[in-house]
Motif scaffolding. Sequence first.
Motif, short mmCIF file in Angstrom:
data_model
loop_
_atom_site.label_atom_id
_atom_site.label_comp_id
_atom_site.label_asym_id
_atom_site.label_seq_id
_atom_site.Cartn_x
_atom_site.Cartn_y
_atom_site.Cartn_z
N LEU A 169 -6.10 5.32 -0.94
CA LEU A 169 -4.81 4.63 -0.97
C LEU A 169 -3.88 5.30 -1.97
N ALA A 170 -4.44 5.70 -3.09
CA ALA A 170 -3.61 6.25 -4.16
C ALA A 170 -3.62 7.78 -4.20
N LEU A 172 0.83 -1.21 0.00
CA LEU A 172 0.00 0.00 0.00
C LEU A 172 0.86 1.26 0.00
N VAL A 229 -14.17 21.14 -4.73
CA VAL A 229 -13.39 19.94 -5.04
C VAL A 229 -13.14 19.15 -3.76
N VAL A 230 -13.06 17.85 -3.89
CA VAL A 230 -12.67 16.99 -2.76
C VAL A 230 -11.47 16.18 -3.23
N ILE A 231 -10.37 16.29 -2.51
CA ILE A 231 -9.17 15.55 -2.89
C ILE A 231 -8.71 14.68 -1.73
N ALA A 232 -8.36 13.46 -2.04
CA ALA A 232 -7.87 12.54 -1.02
C ALA A 232 -6.35 12.54 -1.01
N ASN A 233 -5.79 12.33 0.16
CA ASN A 233 -4.35 12.17 0.28
C ASN A 233 -4.00 10.71 0.01
N ASP A 234 -2.78 10.43 -0.43
CA ASP A 234 -2.45 9.03 -0.66
C ASP A 234 -1.93 8.36 0.62
N TYR A 235 -1.84 7.05 0.54
CA TYR A 235 -1.52 6.24 1.71
C TYR A 235 -0.15 6.57 2.30
N LEU A 292 2.15 1.65 -3.44
CA LEU A 292 1.05 2.14 -4.29
C LEU A 292 0.85 3.64 -4.05
N GLY A 293 0.85 4.03 -2.76
CA GLY A 293 0.68 5.44 -2.42
C GLY A 293 1.78 6.28 -3.01
N ASN A 304 -0.28 11.16 -9.65
CA ASN A 304 -1.47 12.00 -9.50
C ASN A 304 -1.12 13.44 -9.20
N ARG A 308 -2.89 22.25 -3.87
CA ARG A 308 -3.52 21.72 -5.08
C ARG A 308 -5.02 21.96 -5.06
N ALA A 354 1.41 5.91 -7.29
CA ALA A 354 0.16 6.49 -7.81
C ALA A 354 -0.02 7.91 -7.29
N GLY A 355 0.30 8.12 -6.01
CA GLY A 355 0.14 9.44 -5.41
C GLY A 355 1.02 10.46 -6.09
#
Lengths: 154, 111
Positions: free
Chosen positions: B42-43, A17, A71-77, A20-21, A28, A102, A24-25
């Motif tokens: 996760l990403a 994970l 906007v809603v943005i998620a942080n990566d793992y 992946l973070g 992104n 961002r 991909a993070g």
Amino acid sequence: MNTAIIIAIYLGIPFGLLLLGYTAGRINDRAHTKKLLAQLAEMDDILVTQLKTFPNADSSGPTPQLVCGEVVIANDYLKMFLASLKNIFGGEVTSFISLMARARNDVLVQLLVAARDLDCNAICNVRFMTADISSGTAPSVALIATGTAYRAAK
Amino acid sequence: MIVTNTETVAGYEITELLGLVQGNTVRAKNVGRDIMAGLKNLAGGELKGYTELLTESRQEALTRMIAQAEQLGANAIVNVRFTTSSVTSGASELYAYGTAVKVSNSGSEAV
């Protein structure tokens, strides 16, 4: 033998994970930042202020109109993991700063695009606010920006 | 209906104050969106489902506010503000409020 597999799974999943973070993070983050900066540079002719008056207004232009962006943005793992480490010692959580920046740029671009669609070249009274919609398990940032689009004299 | 978040409207003059108008909405995120958001966490990256939800909420709150202003016979709403609050976990409220006014074209150069 069995214990080795269990240990591998217990260690492997978090590491997977994190990896992946990281990948991909990063992809992104880079892509998003690049796109936003390009859009901001392209629309830098639009006058953005947070004044309540209409600086330099041209009354022959279209009627001033509210423009919004959200906007809603998620942080990566990985960044969440780094942030939780930071929580032990305290200090600036740098991994969250780029996320906030961002999100702010994203909503600002939305305002600029909306203003341009309304045939305006200025936005005044720009406000940013955060909305708390995360439910604990999913730390993310939600931002709303509002402003009034109008035509400014050149 | 002219809607702005400034106290005045460039090129217009406020002729009559009609008072506060408001609109709110409470939207719940559905389970599907929550699961997708959990995966996206996760990403990293934009949570499109939640962004959409926020956009819909904002439009709904604005529509309700505008409907109230129309009932008062206003032709503009000035000084519009938005606030959000989380009512329960999994649902959030979006509240829009502003001042309903009557405006007329001032004709003169705007300030």
